[in-house]
Design an enzyme around this catalytic site. Structure first.
Site, PDB file in Angstrom:
ATOM      1  N   GLY A   1      29.306  -8.242 -18.942  1.00  0.00           N
ATOM      2  CA  GLY A   1      29.096  -9.434 -18.136  1.00  0.00           C
ATOM      3  C   GLY A   1      27.883  -9.393 -17.248  1.00  0.00           C
ATOM      4  O   GLY A   1      27.589 -10.376 -16.559  1.00  0.00           O
TER       5      GLY A   1
ATOM      6  N   GLU B   1      30.883  -1.795 -19.470  1.00  0.00           N
ATOM      7  CA  GLU B   1      30.318  -1.796 -20.819  1.00  0.00           C
ATOM      8  C   GLU B   1      29.114  -2.728 -20.905  1.00  0.00           C
ATOM      9  O   GLU B   1      29.152  -3.764 -21.576  1.00  0.00           O
ATOM     10  CB  GLU B   1      31.379  -2.233 -21.832  1.00  0.00           C
ATOM     11  CG  GLU B   1      32.595  -1.310 -21.904  1.00  0.00           C
ATOM     12  CD  GLU B   1      33.709  -1.894 -22.758  1.00  0.00           C
ATOM     13  OE1 GLU B   1      33.594  -3.062 -23.188  1.00  0.00           O
ATOM     14  OE2 GLU B   1      34.703  -1.184 -22.987  1.00  0.00           O
TER      15      GLU B   1
ATOM     16  N   GLY C   1      25.596  -4.269 -22.137  1.00  0.00           N
ATOM     17  CA  GLY C   1      24.833  -4.274 -23.379  1.00  0.00           C
ATOM     18  C   GLY C   1      23.484  -4.917 -23.154  1.00  0.00           C
ATOM     19  O   GLY C   1      22.462  -4.255 -23.027  1.00  0.00           O
ATOM     20  N   ARG C   2      23.482  -6.259 -23.066  1.00  0.00           N
ATOM     21  CA  ARG C   2      22.257  -7.024 -22.884  1.00  0.00           C
ATOM     22  C   ARG C   2      21.435  -6.535 -21.693  1.00  0.00           C
ATOM     23  O   ARG C   2      20.208  -6.398 -21.768  1.00  0.00           O
ATOM     24  CB  ARG C   2      22.623  -8.500 -22.688  1.00  0.00           C
ATOM     25  CG  ARG C   2      21.441  -9.455 -22.678  1.00  0.00           C
ATOM     26  CD  ARG C   2      21.889 -10.850 -22.224  1.00  0.00           C
ATOM     27  NE  ARG C   2      23.079 -11.298 -22.913  1.00  0.00           N
ATOM     28  CZ  ARG C   2      23.080 -12.014 -24.033  1.00  0.00           C
ATOM     29  NH1 ARG C   2      21.931 -12.330 -24.600  1.00  0.00           N
ATOM     30  NH2 ARG C   2      24.215 -12.399 -24.588  1.00  0.00           N
TER      31      ARG C   2
ATOM     32  N   CYS D   1      13.415 -25.303 -42.112  1.00  0.00           N
ATOM     33  CA  CYS D   1      13.593 -26.735 -42.369  1.00  0.00           C
ATOM     34  C   CYS D   1      14.804 -27.251 -41.607  1.00  0.00           C
ATOM     35  O   CYS D   1      15.774 -27.765 -42.191  1.00  0.00           O
ATOM     36  CB  CYS D   1      13.750 -26.979 -43.865  1.00  0.00           C
ATOM     37  SG  CYS D   1      12.324 -26.463 -44.832  1.00  0.00           S
TER      38      CYS D   1
ATOM     39  N   TYR E   1      20.809  -8.749 -28.705  1.00  0.00           N
ATOM     40  CA  TYR E   1      21.331  -9.953 -29.376  1.00  0.00           C
ATOM     41  C   TYR E   1      20.184 -10.782 -29.942  1.00  0.00           C
ATOM     42  O   TYR E   1      20.098 -11.992 -29.702  1.00  0.00           O
ATOM     43  CB  TYR E   1      22.174 -10.781 -28.405  1.00  0.00           C
ATOM     44  CG  TYR E   1      23.399 -10.070 -27.927  1.00  0.00           C
ATOM     45  CD1 TYR E   1      24.466  -9.828 -28.775  1.00  0.00           C
ATOM     46  CD2 TYR E   1      23.491  -9.612 -26.612  1.00  0.00           C
ATOM     47  CE1 TYR E   1      25.595  -9.155 -28.342  1.00  0.00           C
ATOM     48  CE2 TYR E   1      24.619  -8.948 -26.157  1.00  0.00           C
ATOM     49  CZ  TYR E   1      25.662  -8.718 -27.026  1.00  0.00           C
ATOM     50  OH  TYR E   1      26.774  -8.051 -26.596  1.00  0.00           O
TER      51      TYR E   1
END
Length: 381
Positions: A221, A253, A255-256, A325, A354
């Site tokens: 988060g 935890e 991540g980002r 497209c 991500y």
């Protein structure tokens, strides 16, 4: 933009190597070391592999994290190959019997149980060796909220208790929650952590009173502000708030917020055009390489690297699009540009999480981007 990344982008462009991802491993190591220092041991830090599972990223992070959080059998096998001795927590709402068996065989440190049915399946598979677990709780507090498929509400948790009473080799160590998704302000995340901790410790005290030192995994988060790419999450403030919770061994935890800052997606301008009163820069590649802005509904920050080139120059506001497209192939809308020409380079920042692993790689079957890792030497590899 960091000079070594700029230099690498120009070398790759000169060699016809665009689009490409460029990852700054020394920068990543420095950032991870800062996070570890600012957390000060308040909570264990497990990197959420889903953010970017590249082996080079995992190896760079390994000295600065306590372990890795995986969410599939594929991620588990990958981490075991890259870092055989790493501590692993296994999350995810849809674990198959094969994945549970793999987790038992691979010796993961914690399995996060998502439902009574998953617990019953685990009990059957674990047999006499048992397993070490956290129960994934979703109490409907602010943040993750109730309307998700993740974890168990109080009724689901209660349904686990008689199963556990008959399976003493399933060793419950506490609860796993997930506070929220991408919260940039540390103070706000800390308030959620305090609320969740109060509820979780109350539930543990009422239903698992034998746990004298329970574990509480608060998940991720920690947000990244794509509108302010130079800003970082307030790790020290968050650690200070967590230190006041007390009563549990804590784990987070991220991540980002660990890997986003040290990756760039670099490409070049193929065309500039005006259509119905709007200016566009058409780029090589697109959201099939970098799906993040479409998935999150934001504009991806970028830097222009001008090169000597002919053709029309665009000054004003331009929407940066790719080669697909579909009108959804947009990386940044109405961005201010000055003298943008075909042949100029665009380096999208905050692309270390991500990004490539999230994207729909083979739509229209364009070539994949190169993946290059700067390790302090002159040339990207």
């Amino acid at each position: 933009m960091r000079q070594r990344v700029r230099a690498a982008a120009l070398r790759l462009a000169g060699a016809g190597g665009l689009p490409a991802y460029v990852y700054d491993l020394p920068g990543l190591a420095a950032h991870a070391a800062d996070v570890r220092a600012e957390m000060g041991g308040t909570a264990e830090v497990f990197y959420a592999v889903k953010a970017n599972p590249a082996a080079e990223i995992l190896r760079t992070l390994r000295p600065y994290v306590d372990g890795f959080e995986v969410a599939s059998g594929g991620e588990l096998a990958h981490v075991r190959e890259v870092a055989p001795d790493a501590r692993i927590a296994f999350s995810g709402p849809g674990k198959t019997p094969a994945e549970l068996a793999l987790a038992l065989e691979a010796g993961v440190e914690r399995l996060h149980v998502e439902s009574p049915r998953e617990l019953a399946r685990l009990i059957e598979l674990a047999g006499p060796r048992g397993a070490d677990v956290l129960l994934r709780a979703n109490p409907g507090l602010p943040g993750e909220g109730a309307a998700t498929p993740f974890g168990m509400d109080p009724a689901g948790l209660a349904a686990c208790l008689p199963l556990l009473a008959d399976a003493p080799r399933i060793r419950v160590h506490g609860l796993h929650t997930h506070l929220t998704w991408a919260r940039e302000d540390a103070a706000g995340l800390a308030r959620l952590a305090a609320e969740v901790a109060r509820w979780a410790l109350g539930w543990i005290g009422a239903h698992l009173p034998h746990l004298t030192a329970p574990e509480l995994d608060l998940g991720g988060g920690m947000g990244v502000d794509y509108a302010a790419p130079d800003e970082r999450f307030g790790w020290a403030a968050y650690a200070g708030a967590l230190s006041r919770l007390g009563g549990a061994r804590l784990r987070i935890e991220p991540g980002r917020a660990l890997t986003a800052y040290d990756g760039w997606y670099v490409t070049d301008v193929l065309d500039v055009k005006r259509n119905h009163g709007r200016d566009y820069a058409v780029l090589r590649g697109g959201t099939h390489h970098l799906r993040t802005p479409v998935a999150r509904g934001h504009d991806q920050p970028f830097t222009v690297i001008h090169r000597e080139s002919a053709g029309p120059a665009l000054t004003g506001r331009a929407t940066l699009v790719g080669q697909l497209c579909t009108p959804k192939d947009v990386l940044h809308r109405d961005a201010p540009v000055t003298g943008l020409r075909p042949g100029d380079l665009i380096a999208f920042g905050l692309a270390g999480a991500y990004a490539w692993n999230l994207s729909h790689h083979d739509f229209l079957m364009h070539p994949h981007p190169g993946l290059h890792y700067l390790d302090g030497r002159d040339d990207p590899r």
